[in-house]
Design an enzyme around this catalytic site. Sequence first.
Site, mmCIF file in Angstrom:
data_model
loop_
_atom_site.group_PDB
_atom_site.id
_atom_site.type_symbol
_atom_site.label_atom_id
_atom_site.label_comp_id
_atom_site.label_asym_id
_atom_site.label_seq_id
_atom_site.Cartn_x
_atom_site.Cartn_y
_atom_site.Cartn_z
ATOM 1 N N THR A 172 -7.327 2.584 10.820
ATOM 2 C CA THR A 172 -7.513 3.265 12.107
ATOM 3 C C THR A 172 -8.591 2.609 12.959
ATOM 4 O O THR A 172 -8.425 2.437 14.177
ATOM 5 C CB THR A 172 -7.857 4.742 11.862
ATOM 6 O OG1 THR A 172 -6.811 5.343 11.108
ATOM 7 C CG2 THR A 172 -8.023 5.486 13.174
ATOM 8 N N ASP A 186 0.840 -1.191 0.000
ATOM 9 C CA ASP A 186 0.000 0.000 0.000
ATOM 10 C C ASP A 186 0.882 1.250 0.000
ATOM 11 O O ASP A 186 1.898 1.298 0.700
ATOM 12 C CB ASP A 186 -0.897 -0.020 1.239
ATOM 13 C CG ASP A 186 -1.994 1.024 1.192
ATOM 14 O OD1 ASP A 186 -2.488 1.312 0.080
ATOM 15 O OD2 ASP A 186 -2.372 1.537 2.264
ATOM 16 N N HIS A 222 -7.680 9.956 5.497
ATOM 17 C CA HIS A 222 -6.853 9.031 6.272
ATOM 18 C C HIS A 222 -6.895 9.375 7.768
ATOM 19 O O HIS A 222 -7.025 10.541 8.147
ATOM 20 C CB HIS A 222 -5.385 9.113 5.825
ATOM 21 C CG HIS A 222 -5.106 8.458 4.519
ATOM 22 N ND1 HIS A 222 -4.723 9.164 3.397
ATOM 23 C CD2 HIS A 222 -5.119 7.161 4.144
ATOM 24 C CE1 HIS A 222 -4.515 8.336 2.401
ATOM 25 N NE2 HIS A 222 -4.755 7.103 2.831
#
Length: 276
Positions: free
Chosen positions: A228, A82, A174
């Site tokens: 997360t 990633d 993000h």
Amino acid sequence: MTAVNLKNVLEPASKQGYALAGLVVLGWEDALAYVEAAEETKIPIILQAGPGCRQHTPIPILGKMFRYLADNSSVSIVCHIDHGYTVEECMQGIDSGFTSVMFDGSKLSISENIDLTALVAEKAHASNVSVEGEVGFVGYSKGVNSKGTDPLDAKRFSEESGADALAISVGNTHLQTTKISNINFDLVRSIEEVTNLPLVLHGSSGLPTDTRKKLAKNTMVSKFNIGTEIRMIFGESLRKKIKLDPNIYDRIELLNATIPDVKMITSKIIKEFGPK
């Protein structure tokens, strides 16, 4: 079941109205929990080695670990690099057994992004490895702001880069720790009109359940990157274990204690928008 590439799992998802999870790996324990969740639900997953993971553990080691887990699983597992920011990182991933790589040229001009993604795609496809690219820029909660995807750039990228999947910026962020739905569905539709590539949303931890379900069912979004949301459960589980027994000093015992909780939340997430 051997490891599979990203194209193998995203094309059916895109056509059949569901999505799969790109799960951010930081170590053995969470990777094992993810695969156990995939086994339990019979839903394919994407194991992802992001920049933080690669900084902690070398790519060749991660490649062997990911492939071991994938090749011993009864469900399809994608082994994915990633946010590869350089061609060299992506090439190392390909050479280390990863079945999918993301070249992240989102900070470059669209021409540079296309040219470098095409370089990666040429090598990757020769090795039966898929490539994810990104157009637009997905920002960070309490950090750099996003830059939305321009549909004209997405069209050009899709036609010229050789990528197999396209990460887009449409209100996703993000490191978002709270659920806030800022997705621009009109922009998603505009992008869908100019590309047939499966679409990817980074920063999907911040999207409410209903939003992820709606996107999976009604759009070409076929991959949600989740980090997360699960990392928070890992941290809570670890703190609980330490508090319950402050005399444990064995890191293996401490970290293994997080696996059931991580597995449980992962199963819940992947069933949420996965194949019915």
